[in-house]
Design a protein around this motif. Structure first.
Motif, PDB file in Angstrom:
ATOM      1  N   MET A 277       0.764  -1.207   0.083  1.00  0.00           N
ATOM      2  CA  MET A 277       0.077   0.149  -0.007  1.00  0.00           C
ATOM      3  C   MET A 277       0.939   1.277  -0.208  1.00  0.00           C
ATOM      4  N   ASP A 278       1.963   1.205   0.895  1.00  0.00           N
ATOM      5  CA  ASP A 278       2.958   2.279   0.972  1.00  0.00           C
ATOM      6  C   ASP A 278       3.321   2.583  -0.491  1.00  0.00           C
ATOM      7  N   VAL A 279       3.784   1.672  -1.153  1.00  0.00           N
ATOM      8  CA  VAL A 279       4.599   2.010  -2.348  1.00  0.00           C
ATOM      9  C   VAL A 279       3.740   2.269  -3.571  1.00  0.00           C
ATOM     10  N   LEU A 280       2.448   1.735  -3.419  1.00  0.00           N
ATOM     11  CA  LEU A 280       1.433   2.063  -4.626  1.00  0.00           C
ATOM     12  C   LEU A 280       0.991   3.485  -4.318  1.00  0.00           C
ATOM     13  N   LEU A 281       0.726   4.065  -3.113  1.00  0.00           N
ATOM     14  CA  LEU A 281       0.564   5.384  -2.899  1.00  0.00           C
ATOM     15  C   LEU A 281       1.390   6.265  -3.327  1.00  0.00           C
ATOM     16  N   ALA A 282       2.824   5.942  -2.960  1.00  0.00           N
ATOM     17  CA  ALA A 282       4.062   6.658  -3.486  1.00  0.00           C
ATOM     18  C   ALA A 282       3.981   6.809  -4.973  1.00  0.00           C
ATOM     19  N   ILE A 283       3.799   5.707  -5.719  1.00  0.00           N
ATOM     20  CA  ILE A 283       3.806   5.697  -7.077  1.00  0.00           C
ATOM     21  C   ILE A 283       2.591   6.784  -7.664  1.00  0.00           C
ATOM     22  N   LYS A 284       1.699   6.568  -7.015  1.00  0.00           N
ATOM     23  CA  LYS A 284       0.300   7.507  -7.710  1.00  0.00           C
ATOM     24  C   LYS A 284       0.629   9.248  -7.248  1.00  0.00           C
ATOM     25  N   LYS A 285       1.563   9.240  -6.175  1.00  0.00           N
ATOM     26  CA  LYS A 285       2.009  10.633  -5.838  1.00  0.00           C
ATOM     27  C   LYS A 285       3.158  11.082  -6.582  1.00  0.00           C
ATOM     28  N   GLY A 286       3.719  10.175  -7.628  1.00  0.00           N
ATOM     29  CA  GLY A 286       4.657  10.410  -8.373  1.00  0.00           C
ATOM     30  C   GLY A 286       6.051  10.561  -7.877  1.00  0.00           C
ATOM     31  N   GLU A 287       6.109   9.789  -6.749  1.00  0.00           N
ATOM     32  CA  GLU A 287       7.366   9.606  -6.114  1.00  0.00           C
ATOM     33  C   GLU A 287       8.154   8.606  -6.622  1.00  0.00           C
ATOM     34  N   LYS A 288       9.467   8.533  -6.446  1.00  0.00           N
ATOM     35  CA  LYS A 288      10.389   7.520  -6.821  1.00  0.00           C
ATOM     36  C   LYS A 288      10.264   6.469  -5.769  1.00  0.00           C
ATOM     37  N   VAL A 289      10.286   5.311  -6.006  1.00  0.00           N
ATOM     38  CA  VAL A 289      10.329   4.107  -5.149  1.00  0.00           C
ATOM     39  C   VAL A 289      11.354   3.202  -5.371  1.00  0.00           C
ATOM     40  N   PRO A 290      11.926   2.281  -4.447  1.00  0.00           N
ATOM     41  CA  PRO A 290      12.961   1.309  -4.766  1.00  0.00           C
ATOM     42  C   PRO A 290      12.433   0.130  -5.471  1.00  0.00           C
ATOM     43  N   GLU A 291      13.016  -0.431  -6.411  1.00  0.00           N
ATOM     44  CA  GLU A 291      12.640  -1.368  -7.431  1.00  0.00           C
ATOM     45  C   GLU A 291      12.272  -2.727  -6.492  1.00  0.00           C
ATOM     46  N   ILE A 292      13.194  -2.801  -5.323  1.00  0.00           N
ATOM     47  CA  ILE A 292      13.317  -4.170  -4.807  1.00  0.00           C
ATOM     48  C   ILE A 292      13.005  -3.779  -3.168  1.00  0.00           C
ATOM     49  N   VAL A 293      12.293  -4.313  -2.432  1.00  0.00           N
ATOM     50  CA  VAL A 293      11.996  -4.156  -1.117  1.00  0.00           C
ATOM     51  C   VAL A 293      11.968  -5.704  -0.628  1.00  0.00           C
ATOM     52  N   TYR A 294      12.962  -5.972   0.137  1.00  0.00           N
ATOM     53  CA  TYR A 294      13.027  -7.262   0.895  1.00  0.00           C
ATOM     54  C   TYR A 294      12.425  -7.022   2.469  1.00  0.00           C
ATOM     55  N   THR A 295      11.719  -8.183   2.706  1.00  0.00           N
ATOM     56  CA  THR A 295      11.016  -7.979   4.204  1.00  0.00           C
ATOM     57  C   THR A 295      11.630  -8.811   5.082  1.00  0.00           C
ATOM     58  N   GLY A 296      12.574  -9.528   4.743  1.00  0.00           N
ATOM     59  CA  GLY A 296      13.428 -10.373   5.751  1.00  0.00           C
ATOM     60  C   GLY A 296      12.692 -11.929   6.135  1.00  0.00           C
ATOM     61  N   LEU A 297      13.571 -12.522   6.723  1.00  0.00           N
ATOM     62  CA  LEU A 297      13.086 -13.961   7.418  1.00  0.00           C
ATOM     63  C   LEU A 297      13.225 -14.086   8.795  1.00  0.00           C
ATOM     64  N   ASP A 298      12.587 -15.105   9.283  1.00  0.00           N
ATOM     65  CA  ASP A 298      12.609 -15.534  10.686  1.00  0.00           C
ATOM     66  C   ASP A 298      12.920 -16.989  10.739  1.00  0.00           C
ATOM     67  N   LEU A 299      14.293 -17.347  11.604  1.00  0.00           N
ATOM     68  CA  LEU A 299      14.629 -18.688  11.410  1.00  0.00           C
ATOM     69  C   LEU A 299      14.141 -19.398  12.944  1.00  0.00           C
ATOM     70  N   VAL A 300      13.323 -20.277  12.871  1.00  0.00           N
ATOM     71  CA  VAL A 300      12.629 -20.820  14.112  1.00  0.00           C
ATOM     72  C   VAL A 300      13.186 -22.425  14.378  1.00  0.00           C
ATOM     73  N   THR A 301      13.404 -22.595  15.669  1.00  0.00           N
ATOM     74  CA  THR A 301      13.710 -23.834  16.028  1.00  0.00           C
ATOM     75  C   THR A 301      12.991 -24.412  17.310  1.00  0.00           C
ATOM     76  N   LYS A 302      13.208 -25.399  17.721  1.00  0.00           N
ATOM     77  CA  LYS A 302      12.479 -25.501  18.988  1.00  0.00           C
ATOM     78  C   LYS A 302      12.925 -24.598  20.335  1.00  0.00           C
TER      79      LYS A 302
END
Length: 310
Positions: A277-302
């Motif tokens: 939603m943030d990126v689409l809104l920025a695009i509609k406002k004519g703002e430059k957006v990063p081409e890639i936005v990585y959201t990260g990972l979570d490693l889980v064990t017992k």
């Protein structure tokens, strides 16, 4: 006096937030029967409410059907919505759909699964090669002595899943792990089929030492997954059979906590929905957006699953 009142009313109407531009942004999952995408929907809707001038529309195929996804995109292009965020089920099919949207002046971004050769403006989600490498490294750390392993994938046309498969193989290259023939299998995001494929893999290779589903599909049918894992619980507890699974939904964390799996690598779909939603809104406002936005990972064990469940 009447002129003064009318002027005041006109000024008040111009000042009211109701006249602010409102945008209709659509988030299109690969399949609505996949609970992973429910979190992307929730993140999208939460962020839309916070921003106030966005309506988040969530719609996709009920099941993993690339042709249906393409038709849904075309319907939204016809409706002239203000922006699209798509989890790409099939790169070839969706590249044409994205081109049609762009030609109609509708900005398109991808989330979760990308189509980098298309006219999409940005991708938001997981670094899928890194995701696969993390799954492979978890298996290697748990079982450095190696053995035979198999992977379960979703749709064969999904680039993000192909990248995960490559990542697992890269992490295990040069180790004592050997991938069996017929791996990966493709469940087309069907949880019941994914569980069945786990059974089939173990039946075909009785000395199979590990299964690595690169998506959470078999765990999305928790009772079926538990029934499968229960048959091999002694081997799991003894370190003779290992289950390293992608994603960290609540039912998955509970299965790990209860000893039906060994490790999970999780994505962040809620954040994908928010950032879309943030990126689409920025695009509609004519703002430059990063081409890639990585959201990260979570490693889980017992060791940290209890903390993740809080």
């Amino acid at each position: 006096m009447r002129k003064v009142l009318l002027a005041g009313m006109a000024f008040a109407m111009m000042a009211t937030p109701a006249l602010a531009q409102t945008y209709k942004f659509v988030i299109v999952p690969k399949a609505m029967n996949n609970p992973f995408f429910d979190f992307a929907r929730d993140g999208c809707q939460k962020r839309a409410k916070e921003l106030g001038n966005i309506e988040c529309i969530y719609k996709g195929p009920v099941e993993h059907e690339p042709a249906t996804q393409a038709q849904i995109i075309q319907d939204f292009v016809t409706q002239k919505v203000d922006g699209l965020a798509i989890s790409v089920a099939d790169v070839a099919a969706m590249t044409k759909s994205i081109e049609a949207a762009a030609a109609a002046g509708i900005p398109v971004i991808t989330f979760d699964a990308d189509a980098p050769g298309s006219k999409r403006i940005a991708y938001i989600g997981t670094n899928n090669k890194e995701f696969g490498v993390s799954l492979g490294k978890q298996l290697l750390q748990l079982r450095p002595e190696g053995g035979k392993y198999a992977m379960i994938s979703g749709g064969p046309g999904a680039r993000n899943l192909a990248e995960r498969v490559d990542g697992v193989r890269e992490a295990l290259k040069g180790s004592k792990w050997v991938e069996v023939g017929g791996s990966p299998t493709f469940c087309n995001d069907d949880p019941a089929l994914a569980v069945q494929q786990m059974t089939d893999l173990r039946t075909a290779t009785p000395d199979l030492a590990a299964i690595v589903p690169i998506g959470g599909w078999p765990m999305f049918a928790p009772e079926g997954f538990k029934a499968f894992a229960s048959k091999y619980k002694k081997d799991i507890d003894a370190g003779k059979f290992t289950l390293v699974v992608a994603d960290t939904l609540k039912m998955q964390l509970e299965l790990l906590r209860d000893g039906y799996a060994n490790a999970l690598t999780g994505q962040r779909p809620f954040e994908m929905g928010e950032k879309s939603m943030d990126v689409l809104l920025a695009i509609k406002k004519g703002e430059k957006v990063p081409e890639i936005v990585y959201t990260g990972l979570d490693l889980v064990t017992k060791d940290n699953v209890a903390q993740m469940l809080k």
